[in-house]
Scaffold this active site. Structure first.
Site, PDB file in Angstrom:
ATOM      1  N   HIS A  96      44.774  38.089  45.414  1.00  0.00           N
ATOM      2  CA  HIS A  96      43.477  37.417  45.344  1.00  0.00           C
ATOM      3  C   HIS A  96      42.895  37.278  43.951  1.00  0.00           C
ATOM      4  O   HIS A  96      41.846  36.656  43.784  1.00  0.00           O
ATOM      5  CB  HIS A  96      42.481  38.136  46.259  1.00  0.00           C
ATOM      6  N   HIS A  97      43.517  37.870  42.936  1.00  0.00           N
ATOM      7  CA  HIS A  97      42.994  37.756  41.578  1.00  0.00           C
ATOM      8  C   HIS A  97      43.545  36.551  40.820  1.00  0.00           C
ATOM      9  O   HIS A  97      43.040  36.231  39.739  1.00  0.00           O
ATOM     10  CB  HIS A  97      43.291  39.020  40.768  1.00  0.00           C
ATOM     11  N   ALA A  98      44.578  35.904  41.342  1.00  0.00           N
ATOM     12  CA  ALA A  98      45.164  34.757  40.643  1.00  0.00           C
ATOM     13  C   ALA A  98      44.185  33.592  40.655  1.00  0.00           C
ATOM     14  O   ALA A  98      43.726  33.149  41.709  1.00  0.00           O
ATOM     15  CB  ALA A  98      46.485  34.362  41.292  1.00  0.00           C
ATOM     16  N   GLN A 137      37.015  42.803  44.087  1.00  0.00           N
ATOM     17  CA  GLN A 137      36.567  41.489  44.528  1.00  0.00           C
ATOM     18  C   GLN A 137      37.696  40.462  44.481  1.00  0.00           C
ATOM     19  O   GLN A 137      38.514  40.446  43.548  1.00  0.00           O
ATOM     20  CB  GLN A 137      35.407  40.985  43.652  1.00  0.00           C
ATOM     21  N   ASP A 139      38.198  37.569  43.301  1.00  0.00           N
ATOM     22  CA  ASP A 139      37.589  36.609  42.383  1.00  0.00           C
ATOM     23  C   ASP A 139      38.366  35.308  42.272  1.00  0.00           C
ATOM     24  O   ASP A 139      37.781  34.223  42.218  1.00  0.00           O
ATOM     25  CB  ASP A 139      37.393  37.241  41.008  1.00  0.00           C
TER      26      ASP A 139
END
Length: 284
Positions: A96-98, A137, A139
Site C-alpha cells: 500500500h505504500h507504492a 497508513q 498512503d
C-alpha cells in the site's frame, strides 16, 4: 520476505484444509494504469534508481520484478474469486505504500490499486472499498485514488508511525501509541459498518497487516494474537452479512522470529475463512 515462504507451513499447523489457486503474472499495462510507465519500465528491467531503491528498502532485481507481477496477479485472482464465491485471500500482497511515481516502504508496485482499477475498468465492479488495517497508513493507495468516488480508501493506523507525511484517505482513523485489543476493536466496530452501508461496495479489498501486534518491531500498537484474529473475522463477517465479496492480502508484519509472524498471518486467514464459511460464503 521469509514470512511468505513460511506461510503454508504455518497454515498446515492449523489443520485448516486449503484450496490453492495459482495466479498468472499481471499484464504490464495494468501496472502502467496506476504507476508512471517509466517507473514500471525501470522495475521490469531491474534498473530502478539507487535513490528510489533506498525509498523501497531493498534492491529491485529481476527476481523482485517477477515477484511484483506475481503478487499483483495474486491479488487480482483473489478479487475475481471473491466476486464469484464470496471470499478469497492472496498469500502475499497489500503493497500500500507504492505511489504513482514509484515504490516506497518495502512496496514496489501497489497490487491493491492495480486490482481495484482493473476491476472498475473492466466493469467487474462499480464500487470498491479498500479496508487497510496495517499499522502504517495506506498512503500510496490513498494518493492513487484521491478524488475518485468508485474506489474509496479506509485506513486505520498508528498516528505516529510511517509514513511521516500522511496522505488523505477517504477515511483515516489515527490511533494513539499502545492501543490494545478492546479499544481497537470497539473503534473498528464504530467505523466499518457505517462505511460499508454508506458506500455499499461490490467488493472489499482487505489489507490485513499483522503489524499492529504488540511485539511487532515496526508497530506502535498493542494488539494480541487473539485481537488480530478477532479483527480479521469481524471484517469478513461484516462484509458477508451484507452480501459484499471480500478479498484479503497479507500486508505488514515484522519480527526477528519470522515463523511467529507467519503464524499470525495464518491465524488471521483461518479466522477470515471461518467467518466467511459461517455465513455460507465458501463455494469452491
Amino acid at each position: 520476505m521469509d514470512k511468505y515462504s513460511l506461510l503454508l507451513a504455518a497454515l498446515a499447523e492449523t489443520g485448516q484444509p486449503l484450496a490453492l489457486l495459482t495466479p498468472e503474472p499481471i499484464a504490464r499495462h495494468w501496472l502502467e494504469a496506476v504507476h508512471d510507465p517509466d517507473y514500471v519500465e525501470a522495475v521490469l528491467t531491474a534498473s530502478v534508481s539507487p535513490e528510489r531503491q533506498r525509498r523501497i528498502g531493498f534492491p529491485v532485481t529481476a527476481e523482485v520484478a517477477r515477484r511484483t507481477l506475481a503478487v499483483a496477479g495474486g491479488t487480482w485472482l483473489a478479487a475475481c474469486h471473491a466476486l464469484a464465491h464470496g471470499y478469497a485471500a492472496n498469500g502475499a500482497g497489500g503493497s500500500h505504500h507504492a505511489l504513482p511515481d514509484g515504490g516506497a516502504g518495502y512496496c514496489v508496485t501497489n497490487d491493491l490499486a492495480i486490482t481495484a482499477h482493473r476491476l472498475v475498468a473492466e466493469g467487474r465492479a462499480s464500487r470498491i472499498l479498500i479496508v487497510d488495517l496495517d499499522v502504517h497508513q495506506g498512503d500510496g493507495t490513498a494518493v492513487i485514488f484521491a478524488g475518485r468516488s468508485d474506489v474509496l480508501t479506509f485506513s486505520m493506523h498508528a498516528e505516529r508511525n510511517f509514513p511521516v507525511r500522511k496522505a488523505r484517505s477517504s477515511l483515516d482513523v489515527e490511533l494513539p501509541d499502545g492501543m490494545a485489543d478492546a479499544a481497537y476493536l470497539a473503534l473498528l466496530a464504530a467505523e466499518l459498518p457505517v462505511l460499508l452501508d454508506s458506500h455499499a461496495p461490490d467488493l472489499v479489498l482487505f489489507q490485513a497487516g499483522v503489524d499492529p501486534h504488540g511485539d511487532d518491531r515496526l508497530g506502535r500498537l498493542a494488539l494480541t494474537d487473539d485481537g488480530l484474529a478477532a479483527r480479521d473475522g469481524y471484517v469478513v463477517r461484516q462484509c458477508r452479512q451484507r452480501g459484499i465479496a471480500i478479498a484479503s492480502t497479507l500486508g505488514g508484519g515484522y519480527a526477528a522470529d519470522r515463523m511467529a509472524v507467519a503464524r499470525r498471518h495464518a491465524a488471521g486467514l483461518v479466522a477470515q475463512w471461518q467467518a466467511a464459511g459461517d455465513l455460507g460464503a465458501i463455494d469452491v
